[in-house]
Design a protein around this motif. Structure first.
Motif, PDB file in Angstrom:
ATOM      1  N   ILE A   1      33.404 -20.515 -43.938  1.00  0.00           N
ATOM      2  CA  ILE A   1      34.147 -20.240 -42.715  1.00  0.00           C
ATOM      3  C   ILE A   1      35.439 -19.532 -43.097  1.00  0.00           C
ATOM      4  CG2 ILE A   1      35.325 -21.200 -40.713  1.00  0.00           C
ATOM      5  CD1 ILE A   1      33.394 -23.473 -40.677  1.00  0.00           C
ATOM      6  N   LEU A   2      35.659 -18.371 -42.518  1.00  0.00           N
ATOM      7  CA  LEU A   2      36.877 -17.610 -42.742  1.00  0.00           C
ATOM      8  C   LEU A   2      37.799 -17.814 -41.546  1.00  0.00           C
ATOM      9  CD1 LEU A   2      38.670 -15.435 -44.084  1.00  0.00           C
ATOM     10  CD2 LEU A   2      37.255 -13.712 -42.948  1.00  0.00           C
ATOM     11  N   ALA A   3      38.969 -18.349 -41.795  1.00  0.00           N
ATOM     12  CA  ALA A   3      39.974 -18.539 -40.752  1.00  0.00           C
ATOM     13  C   ALA A   3      41.214 -17.743 -41.128  1.00  0.00           C
ATOM     14  CB  ALA A   3      40.321 -20.023 -40.592  1.00  0.00           C
ATOM     15  N   ASP A   4      41.951 -17.312 -40.134  1.00  0.00           N
ATOM     16  CA  ASP A   4      43.189 -16.587 -40.417  1.00  0.00           C
ATOM     17  C   ASP A   4      44.225 -16.906 -39.353  1.00  0.00           C
ATOM     18  OD1 ASP A   4      41.953 -15.038 -38.332  1.00  0.00           O
ATOM     19  OD2 ASP A   4      43.242 -13.362 -38.876  1.00  0.00           O
ATOM     20  N   GLN A   5      45.474 -16.631 -39.665  1.00  0.00           N
ATOM     21  CA  GLN A   5      46.630 -16.805 -38.784  1.00  0.00           C
ATOM     22  C   GLN A   5      46.982 -18.269 -38.522  1.00  0.00           C
ATOM     23  OE1 GLN A   5      46.023 -14.298 -35.256  1.00  0.00           O
ATOM     24  NE2 GLN A   5      47.264 -12.744 -36.246  1.00  0.00           N
ATOM     25  N   VAL A   6      46.038 -19.080 -38.067  1.00  0.00           N
ATOM     26  CA  VAL A   6      46.328 -20.476 -37.712  1.00  0.00           C
ATOM     27  C   VAL A   6      45.617 -21.397 -38.694  1.00  0.00           C
ATOM     28  CG1 VAL A   6      46.182 -22.228 -35.913  1.00  0.00           C
ATOM     29  CG2 VAL A   6      46.609 -19.838 -35.290  1.00  0.00           C
ATOM     30  N   SER A   7      46.378 -21.993 -39.595  1.00  0.00           N
ATOM     31  CA  SER A   7      45.793 -22.810 -40.664  1.00  0.00           C
ATOM     32  C   SER A   7      45.482 -24.234 -40.244  1.00  0.00           C
ATOM     33  CB  SER A   7      46.751 -22.846 -41.864  1.00  0.00           C
ATOM     34  OG  SER A   7      47.989 -23.445 -41.490  1.00  0.00           O
ATOM     35  N   VAL A   8      45.972 -24.649 -39.076  1.00  0.00           N
ATOM     36  CA  VAL A   8      45.800 -26.045 -38.663  1.00  0.00           C
ATOM     37  C   VAL A   8      44.331 -26.402 -38.458  1.00  0.00           C
ATOM     38  CG1 VAL A   8      45.974 -25.655 -36.169  1.00  0.00           C
ATOM     39  CG2 VAL A   8      46.814 -27.801 -37.132  1.00  0.00           C
ATOM     40  N   VAL A   9      43.461 -25.396 -38.336  1.00  0.00           N
ATOM     41  CA  VAL A   9      42.033 -25.672 -38.137  1.00  0.00           C
ATOM     42  C   VAL A   9      41.341 -26.076 -39.435  1.00  0.00           C
ATOM     43  CG1 VAL A   9      41.951 -24.034 -36.214  1.00  0.00           C
ATOM     44  CG2 VAL A   9      41.331 -23.257 -38.512  1.00  0.00           C
ATOM     45  N   ILE A  10      41.956 -25.818 -40.561  1.00  0.00           N
ATOM     46  CA  ILE A  10      41.290 -26.017 -41.851  1.00  0.00           C
ATOM     47  C   ILE A  10      40.848 -27.464 -42.076  1.00  0.00           C
ATOM     48  CG2 ILE A  10      41.566 -25.831 -44.364  1.00  0.00           C
ATOM     49  CD1 ILE A  10      43.429 -23.452 -43.861  1.00  0.00           C
ATOM     50  N   PRO A  11      41.695 -28.485 -41.834  1.00  0.00           N
ATOM     51  CA  PRO A  11      41.221 -29.865 -42.039  1.00  0.00           C
ATOM     52  C   PRO A  11      40.026 -30.223 -41.168  1.00  0.00           C
ATOM     53  CG  PRO A  11      43.613 -29.796 -41.827  1.00  0.00           C
ATOM     54  CD  PRO A  11      43.112 -28.437 -41.453  1.00  0.00           C
ATOM     55  N   ILE A  12      39.970 -29.661 -39.962  1.00  0.00           N
ATOM     56  CA  ILE A  12      38.829 -29.926 -39.080  1.00  0.00           C
ATOM     57  C   ILE A  12      37.560 -29.323 -39.674  1.00  0.00           C
ATOM     58  CG2 ILE A  12      37.935 -29.679 -36.738  1.00  0.00           C
ATOM     59  CD1 ILE A  12      40.535 -31.319 -36.999  1.00  0.00           C
ATOM     60  N   LEU A  13      37.664 -28.099 -40.139  1.00  0.00           N
ATOM     61  CA  LEU A  13      36.503 -27.402 -40.689  1.00  0.00           C
ATOM     62  C   LEU A  13      36.028 -28.029 -41.992  1.00  0.00           C
ATOM     63  CD1 LEU A  13      37.762 -23.749 -40.067  1.00  0.00           C
ATOM     64  CD2 LEU A  13      36.265 -25.116 -38.602  1.00  0.00           C
ATOM     65  N   LYS A  14      36.931 -28.686 -42.705  1.00  0.00           N
ATOM     66  CA  LYS A  14      36.585 -29.299 -43.991  1.00  0.00           C
ATOM     67  C   LYS A  14      35.874 -30.639 -43.834  1.00  0.00           C
ATOM     68  CE  LYS A  14      37.597 -28.477 -47.715  1.00  0.00           C
ATOM     69  NZ  LYS A  14      36.737 -27.914 -48.773  1.00  0.00           N
ATOM     70  N   ILE A  15      35.727 -31.108 -42.601  1.00  0.00           N
ATOM     71  CA  ILE A  15      35.020 -32.376 -42.380  1.00  0.00           C
ATOM     72  C   ILE A  15      33.593 -32.269 -42.899  1.00  0.00           C
ATOM     73  CG2 ILE A  15      34.094 -33.910 -40.594  1.00  0.00           C
ATOM     74  CD1 ILE A  15      36.649 -33.462 -39.019  1.00  0.00           C
ATOM     75  N   LYS A  16      32.981 -31.115 -42.689  1.00  0.00           N
ATOM     76  CA  LYS A  16      31.660 -30.877 -43.266  1.00  0.00           C
ATOM     77  C   LYS A  16      31.859 -30.403 -44.699  1.00  0.00           C
ATOM     78  CE  LYS A  16      29.120 -29.942 -38.997  1.00  0.00           C
ATOM     79  NZ  LYS A  16      28.245 -28.994 -38.251  1.00  0.00           N
ATOM     80  N   ARG A  17      31.639 -31.266 -45.631  1.00  0.00           N
ATOM     81  CA  ARG A  17      31.988 -30.998 -47.025  1.00  0.00           C
ATOM     82  C   ARG A  17      31.163 -29.874 -47.640  1.00  0.00           C
ATOM     83  NH1 ARG A  17      35.301 -34.884 -49.001  1.00  0.00           N
ATOM     84  NH2 ARG A  17      35.510 -36.796 -47.774  1.00  0.00           N
ATOM     85  N   SER A  18      30.013 -29.582 -47.055  1.00  0.00           N
ATOM     86  CA  SER A  18      29.181 -28.509 -47.621  1.00  0.00           C
ATOM     87  C   SER A  18      29.723 -27.119 -47.310  1.00  0.00           C
ATOM     88  CB  SER A  18      27.745 -28.625 -47.076  1.00  0.00           C
ATOM     89  OG  SER A  18      27.744 -28.505 -45.660  1.00  0.00           O
ATOM     90  N   THR A  19      30.674 -27.042 -46.391  1.00  0.00           N
ATOM     91  CA  THR A  19      31.230 -25.757 -45.975  1.00  0.00           C
ATOM     92  C   THR A  19      32.481 -25.427 -46.772  1.00  0.00           C
ATOM     93  OG1 THR A  19      30.403 -26.029 -43.715  1.00  0.00           O
ATOM     94  CG2 THR A  19      32.184 -24.446 -44.036  1.00  0.00           C
TER      95      THR A  19
END
Length: 276
Positions: A105-123
Motif C-alpha cells: 500500500i502506497l500512502a502519501d501526504q497523510v501518514s496517520v493512516v499507516i498504523p491502520i494499514l499495518k494491522i494486516k501484517r502481510s501488507t
C-alpha cells in the motif's frame, strides 16, 4: 519485500484528494507506470471530481474508488488538517475492512493512516513524503500551536511506522532529518525517489528554445518570487551564466488561484514582474 518482488503485485494507493496538483501528478504517474508493468493497481481517495482531475484517473487504466466524500474538507474554512486526517482515516478503515489484503500500500501526504494499514501484517506500507506537513502549516499564534502540536507529533510518529519512506529529492531528505529529529536519531532514513518525467516527448527533434517553467498554486508558501528574481539575475548584465541560450530564454509561470485564498500573492508577483 523479497518474497513478493518475483511476481506481479496487488497494490493499493491511498491519496487524500485526487485533484490537480504536483502530488497528484506524481501519484497518477506512479499508478500508470505500475499498471503498465503488469501490477494490479487500485487507487483509493476521499475526493475525485471527474471534471477536474488528470485524465489518466478516468481513462480506466486503473480503478479509482472514493470513500468519505461526505465528510467535510474544512469547518468554516478552518481545521483543514484535522478534516484531512479524518477523511483519510475513513478511507484507510474502508480499505482495511472492505478489501482483501494488498501486497503493498502506497500512502502519501497523510501518514496517520499507516498504523491502520499495518494491522494486516502481510501488507507492506510505503509512505511518500513530499514535504513535512508541519513545516507547511502556520504556528504563528498560541492557539495554532496548541492545535498543531498533536497533529505534528502524530505525523512524525506514524511516518516512522512505514516499512519504507520515500522523499522526492535530497533536499527533502535533509529537511526530513532536520525536522523529524526523533526518527533521525533512531536511524530512520528516507530513500530518494524523484518524480517521474515522460522522456518520450523529447525523442523527436524539434526547434528548441530554453524556457524556464514554474507550475505552482499562486500562494506565498510556493515562493514564486524566487523564480522571478532568479530568472532576472540570469538575464542581467551581471548574470552568472553567459550563454546565448540563457540570454534568449523565457520564463513561464503557470498556476491556479485557489478560491477564498487572499489576493496578496498575486499582487506580490505583479509587483516583482514590474520591477524587472
Amino acid at each position: 519485500m523479497a518474497k513478493v518482488t518475483s511476481s506481479k503485485l496487488n497494490i493499493a494507493i491511498i491519496h487524500p484528494d485526487l485533484g490537480i496538483g504536483g502530488a497528484e501528478r506524481l501519484i497518477v504517474d506512479a499508478a500508470v507506470e505500475l499498471a503498465s508493468q503488469g501490477h494490479k493497481v487500485h487507487v483509493f481517495t476521499a475526493h475525485h471530481d471527474k471534471n477536474r482531475c488528470f485524465e489518466e484517473t478516468v481513462a480506466g487504466t486503473f480503478p479509482v474508488t472514493v470513500y468519505g466524500s461526505f465528510l467535510p474538507r474544512h469547518i468554516f474554512y478552518h481545521f483543514h488538517a484535522l478534516c484531512a486526517y479524518l477523511r483519510c482515516l475513513f478511507v484507510a478503515f474502508c480499505v482495511l475492512f472492505m478489501w482483501h489484503s494488498f501486497d503493498v500500500i502506497l500512502a502519501d501526504q497523510v501518514s496517520v493512516v499507516i498504523p491502520i494499514l499495518k494491522i494486516k501484517r502481510s501488507t507492506k506500507v510505503v509512505f511518500y513524503c513530499h514535504f513535512p506537513d508541519l513545516l507547511l502549516a502556520q504556528h504563528s499564534t498560541f492557539i495554532r500551536r496548541m492545535y498543531r502540536k498533536p497533529i505534528d507529533y502524530a505525523e512524525e510518529i506514524t511516518t516512522g511506522i512505514a516499512d519504507l519512506i520515500l522523499v522526492n529529492s535530497k533536499f527533502t531528505a535533509s529537511t526530513f532529518a532536520n525536522t523529524f529529529k526523533y526518527l533521525d536519531a533512531k536511524g530512520i532514513r528516507p530513500a530518494v525517489l524523484y518524480p517521474a518525467v515522460n522522456v518520450d516527448q523529447f525523442n523527436e527533434p524539434s526547434s528548441f528554445k530554453l524556457n524556464f517553467l514554474s507550475i505552482n498554486r499562486f500562494e506565498r508558501k510556493k515562493n514564486i518570487q524566487l523564480a522571478i528574481s532568479a530568472f532576472a539575475m540570469l538575464n542581467s548584465p551581471e548574470g552568472v551564466l553567459k550563454h546565448k541560450d540563457i540570454t534568449n530564454a523565457s520564463l513561464t509561470i503557470v498556476g491556479e488561484h485557489v478560491l477564498f485564498m487572499p489576493v496578496f500573492p498575486m499582487i506580490d508577483i505583479m509587483v516583482m514582474l514590474c520591477a524587472y
